[in-house]
Design a protein around this motif. Structure first.
Motif, PDB file in Angstrom:
ATOM      1  N   ALA A   3      33.612 -20.280   8.836  1.00 12.37           N
ATOM      2  CA  ALA A   3      33.771 -19.071   8.041  1.00 12.37           C
ATOM      3  C   ALA A   3      32.627 -18.110   8.298  1.00 12.37           C
ATOM      4  O   ALA A   3      31.482 -18.507   8.440  1.00 12.37           O
ATOM      5  CB  ALA A   3      33.821 -19.424   6.557  1.00 12.37           C
ATOM      6  N   SER A   4      32.930 -16.834   8.403  1.00  7.38           N
ATOM      7  CA  SER A   4      31.921 -15.804   8.595  1.00  7.38           C
ATOM      8  C   SER A   4      32.014 -14.813   7.459  1.00  7.38           C
ATOM      9  O   SER A   4      32.811 -14.970   6.545  1.00  7.38           O
ATOM     10  CB  SER A   4      32.144 -15.088   9.931  1.00  7.38           C
ATOM     11  OG  SER A   4      33.343 -14.335   9.883  1.00  7.38           O
ATOM     12  N   VAL A   5      31.180 -13.769   7.496  1.00  5.37           N
ATOM     13  CA  VAL A   5      31.235 -12.751   6.459  1.00  5.37           C
ATOM     14  C   VAL A   5      32.629 -12.152   6.383  1.00  5.37           C
ATOM     15  O   VAL A   5      33.148 -11.854   5.317  1.00  5.37           O
ATOM     16  CB  VAL A   5      30.190 -11.651   6.737  1.00  5.37           C
ATOM     17  CG1 VAL A   5      30.362 -10.501   5.771  1.00  5.37           C
ATOM     18  CG2 VAL A   5      28.781 -12.226   6.616  1.00  5.37           C
ATOM     19  N   ALA A   6      33.260 -12.001   7.530  1.00  4.80           N
ATOM     20  CA  ALA A   6      34.573 -11.382   7.549  1.00  4.80           C
ATOM     21  C   ALA A   6      35.675 -12.316   7.082  1.00  4.80           C
ATOM     22  O   ALA A   6      36.697 -11.874   6.570  1.00  4.80           O
ATOM     23  CB  ALA A   6      34.893 -10.884   8.961  1.00  4.80           C
ATOM     24  N   THR A   7      35.477 -13.633   7.269  1.00  6.10           N
ATOM     25  CA  THR A   7      36.550 -14.573   6.971  1.00  6.10           C
ATOM     26  C   THR A   7      36.187 -15.554   5.874  1.00  6.10           C
ATOM     27  O   THR A   7      36.902 -16.509   5.636  1.00  6.10           O
ATOM     28  CB  THR A   7      36.915 -15.372   8.239  1.00  6.10           C
ATOM     29  OG1 THR A   7      35.767 -16.127   8.654  1.00  6.10           O
ATOM     30  CG2 THR A   7      37.337 -14.454   9.361  1.00  6.10           C
ATOM     31  N   ALA A   8      35.044 -15.329   5.215  1.00  3.70           N
ATOM     32  CA  ALA A   8      34.577 -16.273   4.212  1.00  3.70           C
ATOM     33  C   ALA A   8      35.596 -16.421   3.098  1.00  3.70           C
ATOM     34  O   ALA A   8      36.199 -15.456   2.663  1.00  3.70           O
ATOM     35  CB  ALA A   8      33.246 -15.798   3.625  1.00  3.70           C
ATOM     36  N   PRO A   9      35.798 -17.663   2.600  1.00  2.00           N
ATOM     37  CA  PRO A   9      36.695 -17.835   1.476  1.00  2.00           C
ATOM     38  C   PRO A   9      36.152 -17.097   0.265  1.00  2.00           C
ATOM     39  O   PRO A   9      34.952 -17.036   0.032  1.00  2.00           O
ATOM     40  CB  PRO A   9      36.684 -19.361   1.255  1.00  2.00           C
ATOM     41  CG  PRO A   9      35.417 -19.834   1.890  1.00  2.00           C
ATOM     42  CD  PRO A   9      35.167 -18.909   3.029  1.00  2.00           C
ATOM     43  N   THR A  12      35.558 -11.973  -3.090  1.00  5.30           N
ATOM     44  CA  THR A  12      35.933 -11.044  -4.146  1.00  5.30           C
ATOM     45  C   THR A  12      34.769 -10.870  -5.110  1.00  5.30           C
ATOM     46  O   THR A  12      33.808 -11.638  -5.091  1.00  5.30           O
ATOM     47  CB  THR A  12      37.158 -11.567  -4.899  1.00  5.30           C
ATOM     48  OG1 THR A  12      36.863 -12.883  -5.398  1.00  5.30           O
ATOM     49  CG2 THR A  12      38.363 -11.641  -3.983  1.00  5.30           C
ATOM     50  N   ALA A  13      34.877  -9.852  -5.950  1.00  5.99           N
ATOM     51  CA  ALA A  13      33.809  -9.583  -6.914  1.00  5.99           C
ATOM     52  C   ALA A  13      33.572 -10.811  -7.787  1.00  5.99           C
ATOM     53  O   ALA A  13      34.508 -11.403  -8.328  1.00  5.99           O
ATOM     54  CB  ALA A  13      34.175  -8.381  -7.776  1.00  5.99           C
ATOM     55  N   GLY A  14      32.332 -11.207  -7.898  1.00  7.88           N
ATOM     56  CA  GLY A  14      31.976 -12.362  -8.711  1.00  7.88           C
ATOM     57  C   GLY A  14      32.076 -13.690  -7.995  1.00  7.88           C
ATOM     58  O   GLY A  14      31.794 -14.738  -8.590  1.00  7.88           O
ATOM     59  N   ALA A  15      32.447 -13.680  -6.689  1.00  2.00           N
ATOM     60  CA  ALA A  15      32.602 -14.940  -5.962  1.00  2.00           C
ATOM     61  C   ALA A  15      31.285 -15.702  -5.857  1.00  2.00           C
ATOM     62  O   ALA A  15      31.257 -16.928  -5.944  1.00  2.00           O
ATOM     63  CB  ALA A  15      33.177 -14.682  -4.570  1.00  2.00           C
ATOM     64  N   ALA A  16      30.182 -14.978  -5.656  1.00  3.02           N
ATOM     65  CA  ALA A  16      28.878 -15.654  -5.550  1.00  3.02           C
ATOM     66  C   ALA A  16      28.502 -16.313  -6.871  1.00  3.02           C
ATOM     67  O   ALA A  16      28.080 -17.477  -6.901  1.00  3.02           O
ATOM     68  CB  ALA A  16      27.808 -14.657  -5.127  1.00  3.02           C
ATOM     69  N   THR A 257      25.769  -6.835  -3.515  1.00  2.00           N
ATOM     70  CA  THR A 257      26.746  -7.745  -4.115  1.00  2.00           C
ATOM     71  C   THR A 257      27.880  -8.098  -3.164  1.00  2.00           C
ATOM     72  O   THR A 257      28.342  -9.246  -3.153  1.00  2.00           O
ATOM     73  CB  THR A 257      27.312  -7.145  -5.408  1.00  2.00           C
ATOM     74  OG1 THR A 257      27.828  -5.836  -5.126  1.00  2.00           O
ATOM     75  CG2 THR A 257      26.231  -7.021  -6.475  1.00  2.00           C
ATOM     76  N   ASP A 258      28.366  -7.130  -2.380  1.00  3.53           N
ATOM     77  CA  ASP A 258      29.462  -7.426  -1.460  1.00  3.53           C
ATOM     78  C   ASP A 258      29.064  -8.504  -0.458  1.00  3.53           C
ATOM     79  O   ASP A 258      29.845  -9.413  -0.157  1.00  3.53           O
ATOM     80  CB  ASP A 258      29.901  -6.163  -0.718  1.00  3.53           C
ATOM     81  CG  ASP A 258      30.618  -5.169  -1.621  1.00  3.53           C
ATOM     82  OD1 ASP A 258      31.006  -5.570  -2.744  1.00  3.53           O
ATOM     83  OD2 ASP A 258      30.773  -4.009  -1.218  1.00  3.53           O
ATOM     84  N   LEU A 259      27.853  -8.398   0.061  1.00  2.00           N
ATOM     85  CA  LEU A 259      27.366  -9.384   1.028  1.00  2.00           C
ATOM     86  C   LEU A 259      27.227 -10.754   0.372  1.00  2.00           C
ATOM     87  O   LEU A 259      27.687 -11.770   0.910  1.00  2.00           O
ATOM     88  CB  LEU A 259      26.029  -8.927   1.600  1.00  2.00           C
ATOM     89  CG  LEU A 259      25.327  -9.902   2.554  1.00  2.00           C
ATOM     90  CD1 LEU A 259      26.174 -10.144   3.800  1.00  2.00           C
ATOM     91  CD2 LEU A 259      23.945  -9.379   2.936  1.00  2.00           C
ATOM     92  N   LEU A 260      26.604 -10.802  -0.797  1.00  2.00           N
ATOM     93  CA  LEU A 260      26.396 -12.078  -1.472  1.00  2.00           C
ATOM     94  C   LEU A 260      27.723 -12.716  -1.864  1.00  2.00           C
ATOM     95  O   LEU A 260      27.895 -13.942  -1.755  1.00  2.00           O
ATOM     96  CB  LEU A 260      25.500 -11.882  -2.696  1.00  2.00           C
ATOM     97  CG  LEU A 260      24.080 -11.362  -2.414  1.00  2.00           C
ATOM     98  CD1 LEU A 260      23.325 -11.134  -3.709  1.00  2.00           C
ATOM     99  CD2 LEU A 260      23.317 -12.323  -1.501  1.00  2.00           C
ATOM    100  N   ASP A 261      28.678 -11.903  -2.310  1.00  2.00           N
ATOM    101  CA  ASP A 261      29.989 -12.441  -2.674  1.00  2.00           C
ATOM    102  C   ASP A 261      30.740 -12.983  -1.464  1.00  2.00           C
ATOM    103  O   ASP A 261      31.521 -13.929  -1.572  1.00  2.00           O
ATOM    104  CB  ASP A 261      30.841 -11.363  -3.360  1.00  2.00           C
ATOM    105  CG  ASP A 261      30.480 -11.158  -4.825  1.00  2.00           C
ATOM    106  OD1 ASP A 261      29.954 -12.107  -5.446  1.00  2.00           O
ATOM    107  OD2 ASP A 261      30.716 -10.057  -5.357  1.00  2.00           O
TER     108      ASP A 261
END
Length: 343
Positions: A3-9, A12-16, A257-261
């Motif tokens: 999984a990468s940043v583009a394909t990480a499961p 979405t917001a709050g995923a982290a 947040t987008d990166l961390l999520d």
């Protein structure tokens, strides 16, 4: 494909925030359950003893747990565990006396000073060590020790923690680092990646003072951390991924947040049920990262200590920082909405 940043499961917001408490609990629990791996041998002061297998792991335990302690709420189990591990590490160095003996034997070496500074940052002091360190740090040899710029920044931050005058100007040294020069982002690879993460750690006092980061470095890192982390995930560089996530959580201003999520759910899948995270390569696949899993000791540990201790500590370190920043950001956003509704 990993999984990468583009394909990480998730992503979405709050995923982290959904995975971070479990990741932190398991990683720190692994370190607590594996204290025996950090115990110093009886011959630690002998010339043949390998520093990288003995004092280095213990110093990293003390340093990273200091930030975890500072980043977690006092009522949480993780806060207590981090404090217990620092106390354990301080006992291993005989309340600083062992580090004093090291400094006497190797007055030209920086590593006893830097390990001691990890404890000093927590408020643990040894009068004899600081007296000798004050004498040594005033010498010409100390001021002119030749080392890489990011390593010199580490020594300057250690001097600041111990309370002695820095031997060089931090800004001048920062300008000589790979990150301080805002190097071409396509020149990023493993060694430069570790150099830049440690540059950030040293200038922000191990990510606890983000305001020390220059604005141009902040903008540069916000732009290029996503593709760099993507490459690390693709090549299964879990340790470096964790360090870059710590950097992301140490940026001044709003957290990315987008990166961390996007990334935290991906790194969570690399964590074994025991809590361990390998430095590189294939991982023991566990259940989905949000699942409640047994703690350390309930499952066999799949990796040798030296192959996972650093990456596991780094994961706990980055998780504590990210959890603190994202929780505060969510609270600020909620307060802003409440305030706007009240107007």
């Amino acid at each position: 494909m990993t999984a990468s940043v583009a394909t990480a499961p998730g992503g979405t917001a709050g995923a982290a925030l959904s995975v971070l408490p479990g990741v932190l609990r398991r990683a720190l629990g692994w370190a607590d359950a594996h204290r025996s791996g950090f115990v110093l041998p009886s011959d630690v002061l002998e010339p043949h003893t390998e520093v990288n297998r003995t004092l280095k792991p213990l110093g990293e335990l003390a340093q990273l747990c200091t930030t975890i302690r500072r980043s977690t709420a006092p009522h949480t189990p993780e806060h207590g565990t981090a404090g217990d591990l620092i106390t354990f590490a301080w006992d291993q160095v005989h309340a600083g006396d062992l580090l004093l003996e090291l400094l006497r034997g190797e007055p030209f070496a920086a590593y006893p000073y830097e390990i001691y500074a990890a404890f000093a940052g927590y408020g643990l002091r040894n009068e004899g060590f600081e007296r000798l360190a004050g004498t040594l740090s005033a010498t010409r040899g100390w001021a002119h020790t030749e080392q890489q710029a990011n390593r010199e920044l580490g020594l300057i931050n250690s001097e600041r923690r111990v309370g002695t005058a820095p031997h060089a100007d931090a800004g001048d040294v920062l300008a000589r680092t790979w990150l301080g020069g805002l190097s071409e982002p396509w020149m990023f690879e493993g060694p430069s990646g570790y150099a830049l993460t440690h540059t950030v750690f040293h200038i922000t006092d191990w990510c606890c003072e983000p305001e020390r980061m220059p604005a141009d470095m902040d903008a540069y890192l916000r732009a290029w951390l996503p593709p760099w982390i993507d490459g690390c995930l693709e090549s299964r560089q879990w340790d470096l991924t964790g360090e870059l996530l710590a950097v992301a959580a140490a940026l001044p201003g709003p957290p990315p947040t987008d990166l961390l999520d996007a990334v935290w759910p991906a790194l969570a899948t690399a964590q074994a049920p025991s809590g361990a995270v390998p430095e590189t390569g294939p991982t023991v696949q566990a259940a989905s990262p949000g699942d409640a899993r047994p703690g350390p000791g309930a499952e066999p540990d799949p990796y040798p200590f030296l192959a996972c201790y650093h990456s596991t500590l780094v994961t706990a370190f980055a998780a504590a920082l990210s959890l603190k920043r994202l929780t505060a950001h969510r609270a600020d956003a909620a307060a802003a909405v409440t305030g706007a509704a009240a107007v």
